[in-house]
Each structure stands twice: as C-alpha cells, then as structure tokens.
Motif scaffolding. Structure first.
Motif, mmCIF file in Angstrom:
data_model
loop_
_atom_site.group_PDB
_atom_site.id
_atom_site.type_symbol
_atom_site.label_atom_id
_atom_site.label_comp_id
_atom_site.label_asym_id
_atom_site.label_seq_id
_atom_site.Cartn_x
_atom_site.Cartn_y
_atom_site.Cartn_z
ATOM 1 N N TYR A 286 -5.706 11.473 7.757
ATOM 2 C CA TYR A 286 -6.190 10.475 6.797
ATOM 3 C C TYR A 286 -5.562 9.102 6.965
ATOM 4 N N PRO B 299 -12.026 8.323 6.177
ATOM 5 C CA PRO B 299 -12.893 9.493 6.045
ATOM 6 C C PRO B 299 -14.335 9.210 6.466
ATOM 7 N N THR C 2 -19.970 11.158 2.220
ATOM 8 C CA THR C 2 -19.886 11.669 0.843
ATOM 9 C C THR C 2 -20.803 10.807 -0.030
ATOM 10 N N ALA D 180 -19.863 9.067 -2.320
ATOM 11 C CA ALA D 180 -19.134 7.872 -2.730
ATOM 12 C C ALA D 180 -19.152 6.781 -1.669
ATOM 13 N N VAL E 241 -6.613 4.105 -5.034
ATOM 14 C CA VAL E 241 -5.371 4.783 -4.630
ATOM 15 C C VAL E 241 -5.699 5.619 -3.401
ATOM 16 N N VAL F 290 -3.917 6.783 0.850
ATOM 17 C CA VAL F 290 -2.664 6.922 1.611
ATOM 18 C C VAL F 290 -2.423 5.779 2.603
ATOM 19 N N ASP G 119 0.983 14.691 -4.020
ATOM 20 C CA ASP G 119 1.880 13.627 -4.481
ATOM 21 C C ASP G 119 1.120 12.326 -4.705
ATOM 22 N N HIS H 79 -12.833 11.796 -6.678
ATOM 23 C CA HIS H 79 -14.054 12.234 -5.996
ATOM 24 C C HIS H 79 -13.670 12.819 -4.642
ATOM 25 N N GLU H 80 -13.779 14.130 -4.522
ATOM 26 C CA GLU H 80 -13.386 14.830 -3.293
ATOM 27 C C GLU H 80 -11.921 14.562 -2.926
#
Ligand code: SAM
Length: 318
Positions: free
Chosen positions: A19, A25, A31, A33, A87, A89, A110, A125-126
């Motif tokens: 990721y 992604p 997706t 989204a 939010v 990574v 986390d 979402h996912e």
C-alpha cells in the motif's frame, strides 16, 4: 515461522509494503470509491451527512483521496465549509483539492489519533478487509489451529487457537468444523474498529465492506490477493493486495446491504423516460449515466456490500 497476521501486516504496510507503492490501490483494483460511480456514492454520503447534521467527512483508508475529491467537487459551491479529511498510509498526495486535509497512518489496525472530532461522518470504505487477522484451519479432529507460514510462504498448522481468538471463533464463527475448513478471526478487525471509535468525539461511524454474517460464513475462507486488476494467490511478499471478507456482525454495528442503504438515501437505478431524449438530450444522457451507476452500486455484487453504522455520542460506550 510467522502467523498470517504478522506476514500480512508486513506485506501491506512495512516500508516497502504494497500500500505504499506510488500507484496506490486504484492501480490494482477498482472500488466504488474511486471508479466512475464515486460521484454517486459521494452524493449518497452527502445526503446521509445532511440528514445526520454532520459537518465533516473523515475517510479512513482513503487510497489517494479519490472519494474525497468527488466530495470536494460536489460541495465546492453548495457547501464549501464541509470539512474533508483523508487518512491513509502515504503522505498527502500533491494534486489534492486544497480543502482536503490529510493524516498519515501506520497501517492495518493502527491509526493516528483523530483528536476527538465532533459531528463527523467517519467512513471506512474497504478498510477492515485489509486489516490483517489470524487465520485458523481445522485439523483432522476439527480443532482450529492457527496457520503459520514458513520462509517460502508455505502453510503449516500451528498450535490450537486459545484466548481471545478462540473465544471470538466460538462466539462468531462456531464449529463444528470439517477438516481443512478455515476461519478468519475477526477479533483483530473488532479491535481495530474499537480503536477508531475511541478517537471520535461524536457523529456517525460508517463501515462499508464486503462481508458475511454468522449464518453465511464461508467455510473455505476468503483470503485472496489482487494484482494488476486480477485476483491472484495471496502471496505475503508485498507484490499484491491481501484481503479477506469482514465478519460484519461481530463489529456490533447496525448492518444492512448497500442496496438497502442507497435506496433509502434516494439512489436507485430508475431510467429516465425515453421522451426526454428528444426534449432534453443532454439531461437524458446525464440521467441515463446516473441510472447506470446506481444500477452498478445496487446490483448483484456491489449491492451486496454491507453497510455497518453506529452513532457516536459523547457518552457512547467505547
Ligand atoms: C482496499 S483499499 C481501499 C481504498 C479506498 N477506501 C477505496 O475504497 O477505494 C484499502 C486502503 O486502506 C488503507 N489502510 C489500511 N490500513 C490503514 C490504516 N490503519 N490507516 C489508514 N489507511 C489504511 C490502505 O493503505 C489502502 O489505501
């Protein structure tokens, strides 16, 4: 030997994890989204936020901010003060609308402290399907043993499940188990969601994911990989996504299908009347495209996604 939970965490979220790759992604799978239907999903979320009197949208595991971008576009004129926070990574992508704030996160279960936001629609979402969880498999006697991986990625039976994982399986994914049956232990997802809930001041928590309920657990398990738009074997080496469906009922949310949720928010696949094609061709085409996106979001597959909601108030038990 590593547990699946450890191998999965490293493969997706360590410094060279899947990721963290630049393509994000959307470079590997579509997706709701981030595809062409994202605008319609964003419209539904705005309706939900308005009905609940919410003034900010926080998207946990937001990819590269695709859905937030759709929300920013939709509200640019009609509600420019709606707060938008992503939010994920990676650091904030450069191209994002300046209205979109960003928090970088460690990944998996986390999360950064959200600081107790109030009146927030907090969307995942996912996200939970990529929160690593233990995987257990029934041995010849039907005893669940945690699956371990050797250096080459081959699976080996470990010790019988104990403690909170065994309790979770007893309560939420009970036996008897046929030899070889897999259980994806959702205790890890329940804890991740509890951690998220504890950092929200007030609002609505909304989890959207593919999942199952106690009476529809998949005996073979659901762990798969995704790479370059296709399903692949789940290799925990950072080369592919690793995802397993979410046991939605153990999250203790109010659950319904995406089909039901979107219809209740006024999104359905009704096509415009054909006469409109003559009197208002542009409007007709726009309505047709909307109907086709609504059909995709509420049809077989995406329509079966589960929406889990929980209202959070100052006195919500965390
Ligand atoms: C399956 S993708 C979904 C992306 C986007 N929500 C969508 O539906 O297109 C999962 C996303 O969750 C992110 N993610 C996983 N754990 C996270 C965490 N603890 N905090 C923030 N993002 C996380 C991943 O980096 C990835 O972008």
């Amino acid at each position: 030997m590593r547990t699946w939970e450890q191998a999965w965490q490293q493969a997706l979220y360590d410094e060279r994890g899947f990721y963290r790759r630049p393509e994000g992604p959307a470079g590997h799978f579509a997706t709701s989204a981030q595809g062409s239907a994202a605008g319609l999903l964003a419209e539904a979320l705005l309706e939900l936020a308005a009905r609940e009197g919410l003034r900010r949208v926080i998207d946990i595991g937001c990819g590269r901010g695709e859905l937030l971008t759709a929300l920013a576009d939709l509200t640019a004129e009609r509600d420019p003060d709606l707060g938008l926070l992503g939010v994920d990574v990676v650091p904030r992508p450069d191209h994002l609308d300046p209205r979109i704030d960003w928090l970088a996160s460690p990944g998996g279960a986390d999360l950064p402290d959200l600081g107790g936001p109030r009146d927030a629609l907090v969307l995942a979402h996912e996200w939970l399907d990529v929160v690593p969880c233990p995987i257990a498999r029934a041995d010849e006697d039907g005893t669940l043993r945690e699956v371990l991986l050797d250096e080459a990625g081959a699976e080996h039976p470990g010790a019988p499940l104990t403690g909170s994982d065994a309790q979770w399986a007893d309560r939420w994914w009970p036996g008897p188990y046929a030899p070889g049956e897999a259980v994806e232990v959702g205790r890890a997802r329940d804890q991740a969601l509890a951690g998220l809930t504890s950092t929200i001041g007030s609002g609505l928590l909304l989890v959207i994911d593919y999942g199952h309920l106690t009476d529809t657990r998949p005996p073979e398990g659901t762990l798969v990989g995704y790479r370059d738009g296709a399903v692949c074997p789940p290799a925990p080496d950072g080369s592919c996504d690793l995802t397993a469906h979410v046991a939605m009922d153990s999250l203790r949310l109010e659950v319904c299908t995406q089909r039901e949720a979107l219809r209740e928010l006024g999104i359905d696949g009704t096509r415009p009347p054909i006469e409109q094609a003559r009197t208002d061709p542009a409007g007709y085409l726009a309505a047709l495209s909307r109907a086709s996106h609504a059909g995709a979001l509420t049809g077989p597959g995406l329509g079966d996604f589960l929406w889990g909601r929980r209202r959070i108030t100052a006195d919500t038990t965390r």
